[in-house]
Design a protein around this motif. Structure first.
Motif, mmCIF file in Angstrom:
data_model
loop_
_atom_site.group_PDB
_atom_site.id
_atom_site.type_symbol
_atom_site.label_atom_id
_atom_site.label_comp_id
_atom_site.label_asym_id
_atom_site.label_seq_id
_atom_site.Cartn_x
_atom_site.Cartn_y
_atom_site.Cartn_z
ATOM 1 N N LEU A 148 0.865 -1.147 -0.017
ATOM 2 C CA LEU A 148 -0.094 -0.003 0.147
ATOM 3 C C LEU A 148 0.811 1.206 0.168
ATOM 4 N N SER A 149 2.169 1.347 0.857
ATOM 5 C CA SER A 149 2.689 2.432 0.908
ATOM 6 C C SER A 149 3.208 2.974 -0.419
ATOM 7 N N TYR A 150 3.716 1.874 -1.333
ATOM 8 C CA TYR A 150 4.384 2.657 -2.557
ATOM 9 C C TYR A 150 3.314 2.506 -3.808
ATOM 10 N N TYR A 151 2.239 1.463 -3.560
ATOM 11 C CA TYR A 151 1.317 1.636 -4.537
ATOM 12 C C TYR A 151 0.678 3.113 -4.539
ATOM 13 N N SER A 152 0.658 3.501 -3.283
ATOM 14 C CA SER A 152 -0.093 4.878 -3.479
ATOM 15 C C SER A 152 0.541 6.047 -4.090
ATOM 16 N N VAL A 153 1.866 5.953 -4.069
ATOM 17 C CA VAL A 153 2.780 6.632 -4.706
ATOM 18 C C VAL A 153 2.748 6.847 -6.175
ATOM 19 N N VAL A 154 2.610 5.450 -6.596
ATOM 20 C CA VAL A 154 2.638 5.472 -8.248
ATOM 21 C C VAL A 154 1.012 5.785 -8.468
ATOM 22 N N ALA A 155 -0.053 5.502 -7.670
ATOM 23 C CA ALA A 155 -1.118 5.819 -7.875
ATOM 24 C C ALA A 155 -1.327 7.491 -7.835
ATOM 25 N N GLY A 156 -0.591 7.949 -7.039
ATOM 26 C CA GLY A 156 -0.394 9.420 -6.952
ATOM 27 C C GLY A 156 -0.029 10.077 -8.362
ATOM 28 N N TRP A 157 0.993 9.444 -8.834
ATOM 29 C CA TRP A 157 1.427 9.766 -10.277
ATOM 30 C C TRP A 157 0.413 10.000 -11.130
ATOM 31 N N THR A 158 -0.432 8.904 -11.084
ATOM 32 C CA THR A 158 -1.806 8.943 -12.127
ATOM 33 C C THR A 158 -2.678 10.144 -11.729
ATOM 34 N N LEU A 159 -2.764 10.445 -10.737
ATOM 35 C CA LEU A 159 -3.812 11.853 -10.198
ATOM 36 C C LEU A 159 -2.930 12.906 -10.812
ATOM 37 N N LYS A 160 -1.524 13.031 -10.614
ATOM 38 C CA LYS A 160 -0.930 14.032 -11.335
ATOM 39 C C LYS A 160 -0.929 14.222 -12.881
ATOM 40 N N TYR A 161 -1.002 13.027 -13.404
ATOM 41 C CA TYR A 161 -1.278 13.023 -14.864
ATOM 42 C C TYR A 161 -2.647 13.394 -15.165
ATOM 43 N N LEU A 162 -3.523 13.148 -14.584
ATOM 44 C CA LEU A 162 -4.692 13.269 -14.935
ATOM 45 C C LEU A 162 -4.873 14.845 -14.783
ATOM 46 N N TRP A 163 -4.548 15.369 -13.849
ATOM 47 C CA TRP A 163 -4.474 16.872 -13.588
ATOM 48 C C TRP A 163 -3.939 17.687 -14.644
ATOM 49 N N ARG A 164 -2.549 17.085 -14.992
ATOM 50 C CA ARG A 164 -1.955 17.748 -15.982
ATOM 51 C C ARG A 164 -2.685 17.626 -17.075
#
Ligand code: PHE
Length: 450
Positions: free
Chosen positions: A104-120
């Protein structure tokens, strides 16, 4: 005891359960991992081997996990305790809980990248960038420290929020809405991809197997991918099975969940490879950067790229969320069932701990040299080795300790005509443990080779 267990919560229907378990299975592993592995391992031949792995290892192990969970109606640690009291088997559950927290700890980091790319994608649109600019953007974002940390925090907060809502009101409600949306978005992308001029080459890379390319490495990669993608080996499926009412059939549930997982992975490849081959100079064997480097490039070059790009990252974020809630739920269930904590407190404390544990991963792409490669190493040790060890032990537990007879009795409670007993027994006692053991030894030897 039973009054405690009655208050644990339940899925309201078999469909709700199947969608939630499919939500756990379908995640970054399908939409990011599967196409990445397919690209690296020869295309169609990998797809073929993967299918075989899901059928002969994935489904039987999932049936085993569901059965343990529903028979014991407990978190992973409590389940082993309940089925064979006083034995060391409970440590298989402990391993699962620890593994869940770390993944969970690192999965959430990569999932965060997807949020960033969505935003971008939403804010910047599909302004054409060169491949080099896209690569630079990715590196400067992931290595940036604060950005990845912020999106990791946002994603973890979302996960905690859903899990706090409980089984029926939180997880089931969220997944029943999110899974159909995900499926619709994915179909849209597949349609866009296969109708691009020049898509045929990618379709053939993806669908026409060259059996000359089968090798030990391809098989091992497929098996590892199947384990991660089906959420096996750490008790996620034990936990979800533990909320399943006794009247619902375990075997058909496992088949539905595994086949939906397979279908989504397959469609994800279909959305990516045909589009990829239409852009000159892009190669399918990019490795993990496929999603974050190759796709923005494609989106910037196709008509309506902004809309399709945003749809894609939204899809990825949804898929990641329905998986991360299952990772958190495993650990939360442990604190509820074993320590008597209220759900709210468990979700908050465990989610915050996973956030803190994820900080080195968020800083691992270059921001702090001390943590360089941390995410990749955590994924190797927990997302690969620990899942394999857990899966192997679960097979040995069901095959030799708790026993096929007891497990089949549990399956027959809801499905008196269960006809797969002997096939399943052979798979769980011999085929799966052997296949997993080979994979594990290879992974560990791989450590010394590199
Ligand atoms: N199966 C999830 C995915 O494909 C990841 C996961 C692994 C979730 C293990 C739960 C347990 O992304």
């Amino acid at each position: 005891m039973s009054s405690v267990n009655n208050s644990r919560g339940n899925w309201s229907s078999k469909l709700g359960f199947v969608l939630a378990a499919a939500g756990s299975a379908i995640g970054l592993g399908n939409i990011w991992g599967f196409p990445t592995q397919t690209g690296l391992n020869g295309g169609a031949v990998f797809v073929f081997v993967y299918l075989i792995c899901v059928l002969i290892v994935g489904i039987p192990v999932m049936v085993a996990e569901f059965t343990i969970g529903r028979a014991a109606r407990n978190d992973p640690v409590g389940s082993f305790k309940a089925l064979v009291p006083g034995s060391a088997w409970k440590y298989v559950g402990v391993l699962g809980v620890v593994t869940g927290l770390v993944i969970l700890s690192y999965y959430s980091v990569v999932a965060g990248w997807t949020l960033k790319y969505l935003w971008r994608t939403l804010t910047e649109g599909a302004t054409p960038h060169s491949a080099a600019q896209i690569a630079e953007q990715f590196e400067s974002f992931t290595a940036g420290g604060i950005g990845p940390l912020f999106f990791h925090l946002v994603f973890m907060a979302l996960t905690i929020w859903v899990v706090t809502g409980g089984i029926e009101g939180g997880i089931e409600k969220a997944t029943t809405v999110l899974m159909p949306v995900l499926f619709g978005l994915l179909l849209l992308l597949v349609l866009r991809s296969v109708t691009l001029p020049g898509a045929a080459e990618g379709v053939s890379f993806y669908l026409k197997p060259d059996f000359g390319k089968i090798s030990g490495d391809v098989v091992l990669a497929a098996m590892g991918q199947a384990f991660f993608s089906l959420s096996l080996g750490m008790g996620a499926m034990i936990t979800y099975g533990s909320y399943l009412p006794q009247k619902e059939d375990l075997f058909s549930s496992a088949v539905y969940v595994s086949l939906s997982d397979l279908l989504i992975a397959f469609l994800a490849g279909f959305a990516i490879f045909p589009a990829l081959f239409t852009v000159p100079g892009l190669r399918p064997d990019q490795g993990p950067s496929l999603i974050f480097l190759v796709l923005p490039n494609i989106f910037s070059q196709i008509p309506l790229g902004q809309i399709f790009g945003a749809a894609f990252y939204l899809l990825l974020a949804i898929a990641a969320l329905t998986s991360s809630i299952s990772l958190l739920e495993v650990v939360v269930a442990y604190f509820i069932d074993q320590k008597g904590w209220p759900r709210r407190r468990a979700a908050l404390v465990v989610g915050s701990a996973a956030f803190v544990l994820g900080i080195p991963s968020a800083f691992s792409q270059g921001y702090l040299p001390l943590f360089a490669g941390f995410l990749e190493q955590a994924d190797f040790l927990f997302g690969k080795v620990a899942l394999m060890v857990g899966g192997l032990l679960i097979c040995l537990f069901v095959g030799y300790r708790w026993g096929i007879a007891a497990a089949v009795e549990e399956i027959r409670r809801s499905n008196p005509r269960f006809r797969w007993r002997s096939v399943w027994a052979v798979l769980v006692r011999f085929v799966c443990p052997l296949a997993i053991a080979v994979l594990l030894v290879d992974r560990i030897l791989g450590l010394f080779r590199s």
